[in-house]
Design an enzyme around this catalytic site. Structure first.
Site, PDB file in Angstrom:
ATOM      1  N   HIS A   1       0.869  -1.178   0.000  1.00 60.28           N
ATOM      2  CA  HIS A   1       0.000   0.000   0.000  1.00 60.28           C
ATOM      3  C   HIS A   1       0.907   1.229   0.000  1.00 60.28           C
ATOM      4  CE1 HIS A   1      -2.453  -3.019   2.206  1.00 60.28           C
ATOM      5  NE2 HIS A   1      -3.514  -2.409   1.698  1.00 60.28           N
TER       6      HIS A   1
ATOM      7  N   ASP B   1       2.268   2.109   3.387  1.00 58.83           N
ATOM      8  CA  ASP B   1       3.222   1.154   3.963  1.00 58.83           C
ATOM      9  C   ASP B   1       4.645   1.648   3.764  1.00 58.83           C
ATOM     10  OD1 ASP B   1       1.092  -0.624   4.408  1.00 58.83           O
ATOM     11  OD2 ASP B   1       1.396  -1.607   2.478  1.00 58.83           O
TER      12      ASP B   1
END
Length: 437
Positions: free
Chosen positions: A101, A104
């Site tokens: 993501h 992240d």
């Protein structure tokens, strides 16, 4: 450069007789199965979020895990260290792909513009590390569920301002996925659902979700991104009911809004459990409808009512998963992404390797068993016999639309009571056991 996993060397294939816990017993990436190597069939990927960002916290307790790369006061220094640690892990484990993501890999800043600058900086590092190691991006995605702005959803939010913010984030995520040569992009509606219908206009929210996806399809064409789009089903948690409940509801949604040709499904085993389905049910549905794209490989605990995201080690699950994946033609742009995290008590860095090695071996064994099943065809032969009545006579007439109720009544009056035939479930389960043994 610091080494973040100095106690682990490159994981090698040592064969079934090996007693080395940090060696593959069954996953031999170069071994050919049904004309392709194991690496080509399985397309293993490591997820960034659970593997490198999960530190053992849960709803009842604080984090238990300390990682050397996650230390420091500057969030971008930590992001840099984590990215370098990740690629060290990928190469030592021997996987070909990774997934992430946006948040992240780079933490959000006070403004969206600054957040994008942070992303650009860390994505440039990721590109360099990909070039150095040969590890590729299986797919990227966007976190549209963690921040308070998304508490009522992203594409389905009652506020058009939130919709616009989410679209802006996905625009950036698509750009960086393209820059990293990602093979795909996943839409997971983490909060695209409702807590209560008392404050929800369901029709409008579904329309908005479809509009959002159509906008993404349009932008994909605009930037010439060639990767596959996926939508990932999940029935609940964090919302009471999510619109991407399971494979069938996602398929119906795609059909309703003219999106079938643009998105396939990314099936997660643990999400199937939460929906009250078996993992193989979701895979079989996708294969039957030509919409299987990729897989988040994990498992849930059937005694617990939440997303436990455990590593997959059940040979029945991995065998039947590979059986249906192979029946569907195998992966093209997708693969097996380990959307799983070590348990809260597994606090050492080496535990990350133990978890992935076990899961990779489980799927490699499943692949080999599934290949034998497909070669010998015990289930296909039985199913063909069981449905043989549809290959001719009245069965064929029904399938061809040549028999209506009147004709079927006349047929039944002449034939009388249908003969019942055993489904032989226990015999078939015994056959499966013989192959797995």
């Amino acid at each position: 450069m610091p080494e973040y996993f100095p106690e682990v060397k490159a994981i090698k294939y040592e064969g079934p007789d090996s007693r080395n816990p940090l060696a593959f017993r069954h996953y031999n990436p170069k071994q050919k199965v049904l004309g392709k190597t194991m690496a080509e069939h399985l397309r293993f990927a490591v997820c960034y979020w659970h593997t490198f960002k999960n530190l053992g916290g849960d709803m009842f307790g604080v984090p238990t895990i300390v990682r050397s790369y996650a230390q420091g006061s500057d969030p971008m220094v930590i992001a840099d260290q984590t990215m370098r640690a990740a690629f060290e892990f990928f190469t030592k484990l021997g996987v070909g792909f990774w997934c992430f993501h946006d948040t992240d890999i780079a933490p959000e800043a006070d403004t969206l513009a600054e957040t994008n600058k942070r992303l650009d900086r860390i994505v440039k590092l990721a590109k360099s590390l990909q070039n150095d190691t040969g590890v590729k991006l299986l797919w990227g995605t966007c976190n549209l569920f963690s921040h308070p702005r998304f508490m009522s959803g992203a594409a389905t939010n009652p506020s058009p301002d939130v919709f616009a913010y989410a679209a802006t984030k996905v625009k950036k995520a698509l750009e960086i996925t393209r820059y990293l040569d990602g093979a795909g992009y996943v839409f997971w509606g983490g909060r695209e659902g409702y807590e209560t219908l008392l404050n929800t206009d369901m029709k409008r929210e579904l329309d908005h979700l479809a509009r959002f996806l159509h906008l993404a399809v349009d932008y994909k064409k605009q930037i010439r991104f060639k990767g596959q789009f996926y939508i990932e089903p999940k029935p609940k948690e964090p919302t009471k009911h999510q619109y991407d409940f399971d494979a069938a509801s996602c398929h119906a949604f795609l059909q309703q809004y003219g999106l079938v040709g643009h998105l396939k499904l990314n099936i997660e085993a643990n999400h199937a459990t939460l929906a009250g389905h078996a993992f193989i049910h979701e895979l079989a549905y996708c294969v039957a409808n030509g919409i299987l794209g990729s897989v988040d490989a994990n498992r849930g605990d059937e005694l617990l009512g939440w997303d436990t995201d455990q590593f997959p080690t059940n040979l029945y699950d991995t065998t039947l998963a590979m059986y249906y994946i192979l029946k569907g033609g195998g992966f093209t742009t997708g693969g097996l992404n380990f959307d799983a995290h070590v348990r809260r008590q597994s606090i050492d860095p080496v535990d990350l390797f133990h978890a992935h090695v076990g899961a990779m071996d489980a799927f490699a064994r499943g692949l080999k068993i599934a290949a034998r099943l497909l070669k010998d065809r015990p289930f296909e032969k039985f199913i063909a016999r069981r449905y043989a009545g549809w290959d001719g006579g009245i069965g064929k007439q029904i399938e061809q639309g040549k028999a209506g109720f009147a004709e079927l009544e006349a047929y039944t009056m002449k034939r009388g009571e249908p003969k019942t035939v055993s489904g032989r479930q226990e015999m078939l389960e015994n056959i499966l056991n013989d192959y797995i043994a």
